[in-house]
Write an enzyme that holds these catalytic residues in place. Structure first.
Site: not given
Length: 407
Positions: A45, A73, A182-183, A216
């Site tokens: 990305d 990206n 989002e996950d 992260h």
């Protein structure tokens, strides 16, 4: 020549993933499942640290099929995952973060579990490396369960095995408008739509690695993104689950994990403007989704804070947060012959504050810690009634023999 469909497509979205990507890909190469049964789809990305080049090197030497896609990206993990999902051909898909790694038998065990039980989602035990990992759902291996009768709602990360046919049938993709959570949205929808979920608890399938550089994704993002995430998950649950105890059970997750941390002791360090903004962002969520069914599934200090958020009472909330920050232990008051335990957090039975007693009432799982508490007479009555029914059934089962002996 017929090309055999792979069992699983491993989708890796990678951004500035070096050097963690090295161990990540090594863990894919070390999988015990036949390399012919898997494919890897890796999406770079827009990295500038050599991530894309390393992916291409891996693709040239890997024993399994590897597709590398390089793009500008996208600003978040959803875009690369969606690109990978659009290219996937496997019966199952597994989303692997580029800084994490798999246990050697992970894919073999998860595919076997799904095939043996016909389940649409498989959770493999997760272990944290330099970071914490969810724990409450790994008590035992479950061949078939669902989101209502297990603790899987407390692990909504995307690192799971999903049956691709389920995702395609419902047109499921990651929400690219969300930059955190989002996950959670994707995984909760999969849980709710799935024909069964399996849990592997006796083997570590996934190693969740904490990055030394702090990059992260779950550690980044402003507080407003957390409210966006909570809103999206609450709305999904409300849309897919009718009002009632099942919806309340699931609503605990966004209230407890996403919303409540915004009103922890760190709230005291926020500026008045930020404090006011957080309460404004929370108000429509509390108005739409907060109720006593959700409240009674929380511990007293959690329920009390959210109640005060719902009431838009920052003055009282700050007193509670000061109490918690000092790590003081709330005193317990036992009433009704020990069947009720009230925890005396700030403003308990204050006429001026006007907070109802039920907010301070400990539910059984919390009340058990206090000497002198006993179950309610209603619970005892139900147990006695159940024993009576069992005795009657045993008596009826034995009666034919007795009659025969008398004859």
């Amino acid at each position: 020549m017929t090309v055999t469909q792979p069992d699983v497509s491993v989708i890796i979205g990678a951004y500035e993933a070096m050097p963690y990507l090295v161990e990540c890909l090594a863990s894919v190469e070390a999988q015990t499942i036949d390399p012919a049964r898997i494919e890897v789809i890796a999406v770079d990305d827009g990295s500038t640290d050599g991530t894309g080049e390393y992916l291409e090197e891996f693709a040239a030497r890997a024993p399994m099929a590897v597709t590398v896609i390089r793009q500008e990206n996208s600003g978040g993990p959803s875009g690369p995952r969606n690109v990978g999902l659009g290219k996937a051909a496997g019966r199952y898909v597994f989303f692997l973060d580029a800084d994490d790694r798999l246990g050697p038998e992970a894919l073999e065990r998860m595919v076997a579990m799904a095939d043996e039980n016909g389940t649409d989602v498989v959770l493999g035990k997760v272990e944290g490396v330099n970071r914490t990992a969810p724990k409450s759902m790994w008590g035992k291996t479950l061949k078939r369960t669902d989101v209502f009768s297990s603790n899987i709602k407390f692990t909504l990360s995307a690192q799971k095995l999903f049956r691709r046919e389920l995702l395609e049938r419902h047109g499921m993709r990651f929400d690219e408008s969300l930059f955190t959570g989002e996950d959670a949205l994707f995984t909760m929808e999969a849980y709710l739509r799935a024909d069964g979920v399996s849990v592997i608890s006796d083997y570590t399938c996934y190693y969740l690695v904490g990055r030394d550089d702090g990059k992260h994704v779950t550690k980044s993002g402003s507080y407003t993104l957390r409210f966006d995430s909570a809103r999206a998950l609450m709305n999904l649950i409300a849309d897919m689950v009718p009002a009632g105890s099942k919806r309340d059970t699931l609503m605990v997750r966004p209230f407890l994990i996403t919303l409540l941390p915004q009103f922890g002791p760190k709230f005291l360090k926020d500026s008045e403007e930020v404090q006011r903004h957080k309460l404004e962002l929370a108000k429509p969520l509390m108005d739409a989704h907060w109720n006593e069914g959700v409240a009674h599934r929380l511990k007293v200090h959690e329920r009390l804070r959210l109640y005060l958020v719902a009431q838009q009472r920052p003055d009282l909330l700050k007193d509670v947060l000061e109490f918690l920050r000092a790590k003081r232990q709330a005193a317990a008051i036992l009433e009704k012959r020990g069947t009720r335990v009230y925890l005396v957090y700030p403003h308990f039975r204050s006429k001026k504050a006007g907070i109802p007693d039920w907010v301070y009432l400990a539910e059984p799982r919390e009340a058990r810690a206090f000497l002198g508490w006993r179950e309610t007479s209603g619970s005892s009555f139900l147990r006695r009634a159940a024993r009576k029914v069992r005795r009657m059934l045993r008596g009826r089962a034995a009666s034919p023999g007795k009659r025969a002996a008398a004859a």
